[in-house]
Design a protein around this motif. Structure first.
Motif, short mmCIF file in Angstrom:
data_model
loop_
_atom_site.label_atom_id
_atom_site.label_comp_id
_atom_site.label_asym_id
_atom_site.label_seq_id
_atom_site.Cartn_x
_atom_site.Cartn_y
_atom_site.Cartn_z
N GLU A 150 0.86 -1.20 0.00
CA GLU A 150 0.00 0.00 0.00
C GLU A 150 0.89 1.24 0.00
OE1 GLU A 150 1.03 1.04 4.17
OE2 GLU A 150 -0.07 2.21 2.69
N PHE A 151 0.38 2.30 -0.64
CA PHE A 151 1.09 3.59 -0.64
C PHE A 151 0.13 4.66 -0.12
CE2 PHE A 151 4.88 2.07 -2.56
CZ PHE A 151 4.52 1.11 -3.49
N LEU A 152 -0.62 4.31 0.93
CA LEU A 152 -1.66 5.21 1.44
C LEU A 152 -1.07 6.13 2.51
CD1 LEU A 152 -4.50 2.55 1.97
CD2 LEU A 152 -3.99 3.85 -0.12
N ARG A 153 -1.36 7.44 2.39
CA ARG A 153 -0.96 8.38 3.44
C ARG A 153 -2.15 8.61 4.36
NH1 ARG A 153 0.32 13.22 -0.33
NH2 ARG A 153 -1.36 12.12 -1.40
N GLU A 154 -1.95 8.57 5.64
CA GLU A 154 -3.07 8.85 6.56
C GLU A 154 -3.54 10.28 6.31
OE1 GLU A 154 -2.59 7.79 10.66
OE2 GLU A 154 -1.33 6.08 10.12
N LYS A 203 8.41 -1.15 -1.85
CA LYS A 203 7.70 -0.46 -0.77
C LYS A 203 8.69 0.13 0.23
CE LYS A 203 4.73 0.86 2.26
NZ LYS A 203 3.93 2.07 2.08
N ASN A 207 9.47 4.25 0.88
CA ASN A 207 9.33 4.94 2.17
C ASN A 207 10.68 5.43 2.68
OD1 ASN A 207 6.61 4.83 2.30
ND2 ASN A 207 6.48 3.54 4.11
N LEU A 210 11.57 8.64 0.85
CA LEU A 210 10.80 9.80 1.32
C LEU A 210 11.31 10.26 2.68
CD1 LEU A 210 7.25 8.55 0.26
CD2 LEU A 210 8.53 10.46 -0.75
N ILE A 214 13.20 13.93 3.84
CA ILE A 214 12.86 14.72 5.02
C ILE A 214 14.10 14.95 5.89
CG2 ILE A 214 11.52 14.73 7.16
CD1 ILE A 214 9.40 13.04 5.58
N PHE A 248 7.94 16.73 0.10
CA PHE A 248 8.73 16.12 1.17
C PHE A 248 10.04 16.86 1.41
CE2 PHE A 248 6.46 12.34 2.66
CZ PHE A 248 5.35 12.46 1.84
N LEU A 249 9.99 18.19 1.23
CA LEU A 249 11.15 19.04 1.55
C LEU A 249 10.75 20.08 2.58
CD1 LEU A 249 12.91 19.59 -1.93
CD2 LEU A 249 13.70 18.17 -0.01
N ASP A 250 9.79 19.74 3.45
CA ASP A 250 9.38 20.66 4.51
C ASP A 250 10.18 20.36 5.77
OD1 ASP A 250 5.92 20.32 3.49
OD2 ASP A 250 7.47 21.73 2.83
N GLY A 254 10.56 16.70 11.93
CA GLY A 254 10.86 15.38 11.37
C GLY A 254 9.64 14.49 11.20
N TYR A 255 9.90 13.26 10.75
CA TYR A 255 8.81 12.35 10.44
C TYR A 255 8.43 11.47 11.63
CZ TYR A 255 12.64 8.98 9.71
OH TYR A 255 13.76 8.18 9.88
N GLY A 256 7.14 11.13 11.69
CA GLY A 256 6.62 10.20 12.69
C GLY A 256 5.67 9.26 11.98
N PHE A 318 0.89 12.87 14.64
CA PHE A 318 2.18 12.87 13.92
C PHE A 318 2.14 13.73 12.68
CE2 PHE A 318 2.12 10.25 10.03
CZ PHE A 318 0.90 9.59 10.12
#
Ligand code: UDX
Length: 443
Positions: A150-154, A203, A207, A210, A214, A248-250, A254-256, A318
């Motif tokens: 899956e490539f689903l973003r919440e 997959k 990820n 990406l 970040i 994805f350059l914000d 950081g990422y969670g 997150f």
């Protein structure tokens, strides 16, 4: 129309089941959690995902979507069995396959007619092979395995399902992959068919890349803070290069979430097991950890010691448009603040119910202004739209201090300084940051 079973009704399983039902298929979702199945049968939705309630309701009313705890009921007459159970990180970063393996065994036990088994969850490279052997060893019918990550973003999962950039299918039995491809035919997206391990690797690599973007921009932000450049402009200048792209350059804290942290750790773990030295992945992980610690450093620089200070937190989830706190920067940062003896107040539009279970000694507030009330510092950690148009004068007057740490670079440094805030962005050249830099250089 096909008959589809989906095992697992979490962020991936429920969206997958509802979207396949919306395409006209007959879908039965299976979950061992009785309370979750009861809630779903009553029209409730156990997760916060925009548009999901309406989508589930429409297909459930049409009789195309149902829920059960029984594998025998859920697999009766099925043509496809999607496995969408969670694979949380284990103690040393490996993916914990307990739930997935249990699902595979239950499918083998209760499948009494040939069907195609589809791994939808992110599974370690090689899982497809091991599931195939479980199904062959314990099963009684043909059940070829296809990997369909899956490539689903919440927060945008339904749109991501209905308008995918690509559908990835991996199988040793190409006919099985072709059958699954038919389920996506109406979505008009490129379909890539490859072998099982390569699909599983696509997959993880996607990820990990990406997450790397970040951490890359967060490292540039640290350099910008010391050299006096503005990382938001740097990202804009970089993103105009078609080879880089703006997404994805914000820079920020950081990422969670349930994917990037887990998947980068798992890929690094698998690489090490395979005899590789995943130095880039390890750097991505470390940079992400330091992006969170940087918030504490900025608060210490502005306030001195944090004991008995009151810190207001805007945003717990997150990321925006979800109530998910898994690996959320806010949870870790709040725990660090509490360890330093700070008092913490917090507000989030969706995640406070879940946060109350995780962070019992936090004062949860009704809105951003109550959060700012008598706070020595305010820290923005999730860029909810609600936080983008605050009455900043009112915020400033409510606070007892003037420190504003903008963990997602929502506000303009000069505007905030002009309003009397001691403003700290991420990678933004500003007097507050200069003071941070002078102190860190001497630290
Ligand atoms: C991600 C992938 O995008 C998705 O394809 C995969 O299937 C699941 O994992 P998700 O974790 O839901 O989706 O959220 P995403 O929107 O990717 O954001 C992940 C984290 O990165 C969030 O914490 C977000 O705040 C952070 N982020 C994202 C940044 O810090 N900077 C950015 O520029 C983008």
């Amino acid at each position: 129309m096909s008959r589809i079973s989906v095992v697992g009704t979490g962020y991936v399983g429920l969206v997958t089941g509802a979207c396949f039902a919306d395409l006209g298929n007959h879908v039965t979702c299976i979950d061992i959690d009785e309370s979750k199945v009861k809630l779903l049968r009553g029209g409730g939705i156990p997760i916060y995902e925009p548009g999901l309630r309406e989508l589930v309701d429409k297909s459930a009313r049409a009789g195309r979507l149902s829920f059960t705890t029984s594998y025998s009921e859920g697999l009766a007459g099925t043509e496809f069995v999607f496995i969408a159970v969670n694979t949380p990180p284990g103690p040393s970063g490996e993916a914990d396959m307990t739930f997935a393996r249990s699902a595979a065994r239950s499918i083998a036990e209760h499948l009494h007619a040939p069907a195609t088994v589809v791994n939808k969850s992110t599974m370690p490279i090689g899982t497809g092979d091991s599931f195939a052997s479980v199904l062959t060893r314990l099963g009684t019918v043909a059940a070829p395995v296809v990997s369909n990550p899956e490539f689903l973003r919440e927060g945008s999962a339904i749109a991501d399902f209905q308008h995918p950039d690509r559908v990835v299918l991996g199988a040793d039995d190409r006919a099985a992959a072709e059958r699954v491809a038919q389920l996506y035919a109406r979505l008009d997206a490129p379909i890539l068919i490859t072998d099982l391990r390569t699909a599983e690797m696509i997959k993880y690599a996607s990820n990990a890349f990406l997450a790397t973007k970040i951490s890359f921009i967060n490292e540039m932000a640290s350099i910008c803070e010391r050299l006096g450049a503005d990382v938001k402009e740097v990202a804009r200048g970089m993103g105009l290069d078609a080879r880089i792209g703006p997404a994805f350059l914000d820079a920020g804290v950081g990422y969670g979430g349930s994917c990037f942290p887990k998947d980068v750790q798992a890929l690094a773990h698998m690489a090490a097991l395979g005899g590789c030295h995943p130095q880039l992945l390890r750097a991505v992980i470390e940079i992400n950890a330091s992006a969170r610690r940087a918030v504490i450093l900025k608060l210490r620089t502005a306030l001195g010691q944090l004991e008995d200070r009151t810190i207001g937190i805007l945003g717990l989830a997150f990321k925006p448009n979800t109530d998910d706190l898994r690996e959320a920067a806010a949870v870790e940062i709040i725990r660090l603040l509490r360890r330093e003896g700070a008092d913490v107040r917090a507000y989030d539009p969706a995640a406070m119910t879940k946060a109350a279970e995780l962070l019992p000694d936090v004062q949860f507030c009704a809105d951003p202004y109550e959060t700012a009330d008598r706070a020595d510092a305010l820290v923005l950690l999730t860029e909810w739209n609600e936080f983008k148009h605050l009455d900043l004068d009112r915020i400033r007057r409510a606070m007892s201090g003037s420190v504003f740490v903008d963990g997602r670079n929502v506000y303009d440094p000069s505007e905030m300084t002009g309003l009397g805030f001691d403003y700290f962005g991420v990678g933004r050249p500003h007097v507050s940051n200069d003071r941070v830099n002078r102190l860190t250089r001497t630290a």
